[in-house]
Design an enzyme around this catalytic site. Structure first.
Site, PDB file in Angstrom:
ATOM      1  N   GLY A 145      55.356-107.417  18.613  1.00 27.45           N
ATOM      2  CA  GLY A 145      54.258-108.164  19.196  1.00 27.45           C
ATOM      3  C   GLY A 145      52.956-107.834  18.474  1.00 27.45           C
ATOM      4  O   GLY A 145      52.826-106.772  17.856  1.00 27.45           O
ATOM      5  N   CYS A 146      52.002-108.750  18.563  1.00 30.39           N
ATOM      6  CA  CYS A 146      50.748-108.550  17.828  1.00 30.39           C
ATOM      7  C   CYS A 146      49.970-107.354  18.375  1.00 30.39           C
ATOM      8  O   CYS A 146      49.484-106.515  17.613  1.00 30.39           O
ATOM      9  CB  CYS A 146      49.908-109.821  17.854  1.00 30.39           C
ATOM     10  SG  CYS A 146      49.663-110.534  19.487  1.00 30.39           S
TER      11      CYS A 146
END
Lengths: 342, 342, 342, 342
Positions: A145-146
């Site tokens: 995930g970012c």
């Protein structure tokens, strides 16, 4: 000979960014592009910035369309990757930009995503201790995930060196592309310009367990993360402000040395010179993460801040970097290091 | 063997963008970097997005520092290029991003810039009829202004085909980097965010005679341009809305055909499919110009709109493209065509 | 005794802004608030900036709910106002923020809106010659479009004084709230930030005939308008850059005098001092229009530029101003003149 | 009879906002306006949004100019207020928007501001326990810093109720007007748009001791604050994300009740309904603070978030509110509660 690469979900922000990077990758030939409701549409109408692909028409996301490629990037809504990946077989490298195969604990998945756990794939954050080796030769990659990318890079050196207490506090500011391309009222330009807004407050954001999962093995003790994401008025970028109490006896010098060592030789993660703090514009469009760290002696806390482009190092760039590693290509191939600034 | 390239004025926006592009150019080795008041400063403190050059220190802008390079880019304040260029001699390709050598008529220069005319160099807008040939083998290049680039590309096909009356009306929106990096109150973020503001209204903007100079020979009659620039809240990009009365008998088909033909084979200038209008985000960071044209039958006007990145096709990209042509390299070498979007 | 005022369409941008102004109006008591799909929702969830009304719940938009008020503001999708207005009867002042009753020529309506013409109501732009008188005592008001407000105010003085040729060229920049609150992909923050995009190019925007309708009677000859709207990255504001050829013999002095006279005594429309140009931030949240004009002697054109807040002078403020006139209240009552800047 | 009010420093952002509010205050007549380097300039050229004052000319900031007013607002650079205040005498209410008289401990002042401590005035945050009473009748008011306002309002209820451990962690996002109107390169629009950047990291920001000073007496034990401010791309607004470990046994219900009670009856500070989080656009231009709080059970932390407009509740609005209290006027007089949104 060029690798044939397909992108499933080519109409969204993650898929578009994968394509932008692949267009600059010297070993890649872009194969099938697929979409859900956008199947049948010219890519030029959906991604007008990708000129060389403007006349390509999106195909439906089916195993038949995606088969017969060396690599398939999945940029699909959560929960759709497992079925596609299964149909593709072990000879295809599948790189999942979604969340489906990131979490190791089924209980975490079920609590935060509310469905059955699909499994766990090698995790595409090569800078995190142990992960680069696991990516080599793998035919499946779970792209982080970012937010977990930004937060893990900012904090793991402190935990790896045993300098930080295991209760981290993170507040992150993200550009709006992190929220995706689906039309929602609260993401309208009129709503987001001139405004900062928090969401997923109180430990309920889905990226929270992923952060704990990344930091706990590095720390050698269970790490909890109090995580608050906020949306800020810019299209891209994450600035993660992370802190934890310093363990007794930590000095600024030791702290700095730990970070310098952790990032030594990394092509995409850099500790800034003392006194210079990362800003997201410096990494706009680049696969670069910039990090700085300080010791707040009064509060007794280590403060580490990282800046990434959520769509590049936070998604598509991390995905391509991990693909390079998996296939034995030079890790930096096709990946921009310079931001587009101002 | 790599070309040794120096950049004078490396601390500003134009100089920084030249460097960003040169870092991706396969035939270039970056030599001296110079600055005025910033001489002695690390580039990393001034251009934190250019990671590979972060530890370079700016030298003063002197002929000695700039000599002994194959190419020198000048990104200096108006009026400083002539002296530097003279000292460099004919064996060095000098590419001037400033205005000093753009205008052919000394009277225009004196009226709009208020100083003595330095001369005229081959003009770096290769898409304009006749100019690509003049750039080949040249050792001096005057890079066009950002607005004249956008406006000339939007209007020249209509004039080349004899479809437009010679009185053009142009309103252009520009990102703030076009106004440079010098600290001025009216360019503060607090002032420009949430605001659109016109400036240089009423025919007094310095780029006005450059537009007329570009279009007049193509039209075969004197073209006047009523030009109004506006500053809009974004860092980069120009959208130029250009119109002129249609000559009698012009049809939408003939108009479209003229544009299609004018841009045929151009690597960086594209006529969009009918119904799709250019937006600046599509060319963010790219050397691309997107153009669309329509005939307003009620008002009897041709409306042509172009989008460029003022720092790329409008300055640094146009400069590198012209360098490639001058040196006999492939015209597209090292130049991005895909925008960084969203 | 307070006027009881209802707002139909209270969940949208126009309705919300009507409410913000009415909350500051000393003669108004806010009655029913209605919505379409949002009926049943707390206003606090839809318009979190309107604190005193946070606990109000939207009712459905029916004649029963709206009856029994002194004034009803309609902020409804095009085509829905006629039926509501008819049911309300002549004792209720109906102020329509929509387009339904703006155009006088049925042919214009049919061409641009594609449905049957509902009729024509007194037009709520009191500064336009003749209109203030027509609003007094009226029980129906058609609020002008935001672009026609900006453009008519910028150009009518030149036409009223016989100084401009009847072919106007207008390029306007608008904040995104002008496009409404319905969730659409191209209006996402990720799409609009960092981008300027034109739309409705070539004479097809619905506000075009309204501009011609406003200017033609003032000019005493048919005026055509070549109109290009563009969307810029800000929530509010319109900057309209308008030009027309100057009639023979026009001087800058005569031009300036015409504008000074036209706006003399107007509480909300101001000619700026010479050399100062309007910017949208100056009118953010205010019912003010700022105008400046210049003569471009080389191009032979009058250039007039206006700045308004599209939601205030361009919609809700113009509506309240016209309500004040219709009811015989002081025209400026409850209307802010100072912008919220920076 | 109207109060005669002068504003020293009328050309800056704080001074301009004081004027915007005073123009809407029914008991105020605006007297002298002064400036430093801008003395002699028309206010219309400096604050073009303040139409009714456009023709006023700034006078120099001297005791003679400021004397003979009932109230004087000081919006001066740090260190200049003491001399001016002394010259004004006890009959004038002096409201200092600067930092000079905020801190009680001389050591704090010296450490963070590097000069001799001027003294301490009643502190203009009436919502903080004990402060409203101290403001009544006072002839001197120290307006709180913008960050301390946001942070103190978010955290004091948890400390007042004994629910939070005394080590707070705060990350705040601020619009750029908080950094003032002096022209600096890093505050240019080109730099701040598209970027989030931290500054003053590691406990060195000047507002840090002010937060501790506010919270410590409420908590009854020394509170430390780890504070990280960040600049985000918007002109106005602060979102403060504040957290602290929950003391043993704290429940979400008790937490919520503590906040509801703390803000009960406050005209400008509101606890949002459960599930709704504050965003800065809701308070744009308003003197309102919105707060929400949650308990993160996994991390064991209380997370409280507040949104204010840094120029209104964070500076000028707080100043006028405190002036109202000091003078015995209704506290809410002349102060907007509704934000300008979208």
């Amino acid at each position: 000979m060029a690798l044939r690469v397909a992108v499933a979900g080519a109409s969204g922000y993650a898929g578009g960014e994968v394509l932008r990077l692949l267009l600059g990758h010297p070993e890649v030939e872009i194969g099938a592009l697929t979409g859900g409701s956008n199947a049948g549409t010219r890519l030029g109408a959906l991604q007008p910035h990708l000129l060389p692909l403007a006349d390509r028409v999106l195909e439906p996301t089916t195993p038949e369309v995606l088969a017969d490629h060396d690599v398939v990037f999945l940029a699909l809504p959560h929960g759709q990757s497992a079925a596609v990946a299964e149909a593709l077989g072990p000879n295809v490298l599948v790189v999942d930009c979604g969340a489906d195969f990131r979490l190791r604990a089924a209980a975490d998945w079920e609590q935060f995503y509310g469905s059955a756990h699909a499994g766990t794939w090698p995790y595409g954050l090569p800078e995190l201790p142990g992960h680069r080796a696991a990516l080599k030769g793998s035919n499946r990659i779970a792209v982080p995930g970012c937010y977990p990318t930004a937060v893990s890079l900012a904090l793991f050196p402190a935990y790896a060196a045993g300098l930080a207490e295991p209760e981290a506090v993170v507040v992150a500011a993200s550009g709006t592309s992190g929220a995706g391309k689906a039309a929602k009222t609260h993401l309208l330009g009129s709503e987001v310009m001139g405004s900062v807004s928090p969401y997923g407050v109180g430990g309920v954001h889905r990226h929270t367990p992923e952060m704990a999962q990344n930091l706990t093995p590095v720390a050698g003790e269970p790490v909890t993360v109090s995580f608050t994401p906020t949306l800020v008025p810019m299209p891209r970028g994450i600035l993660a402000t992370c802190s934890a109490k310093a363990k007794p006896g930590v000095t600024a010098e030791r702290l700095r040395a730990a970070y310098a060592e952790a990032f030594d030789g990394e092509p995409f993660v850099h500790l800034l010179p003392e006194g210079q703090w990362p800003q997201t514009s410096s990494v706009y469009g680049a696969n670069t993460a910039l990090v700085q760290v300080a010791l707040d002696a009064t509060a007794g806390r280590i403060v580490a801040i990282s800046a990434i482009d959520n769509l590049v190092k936070g998604t598509a760039g991390g995905a391509v970097q991990s693909m390079n590693i998996a296939l034995g290509l030079p890790e930096e191939l096709g990946l921009p290091v310079n931001g587009v600034a101002p």
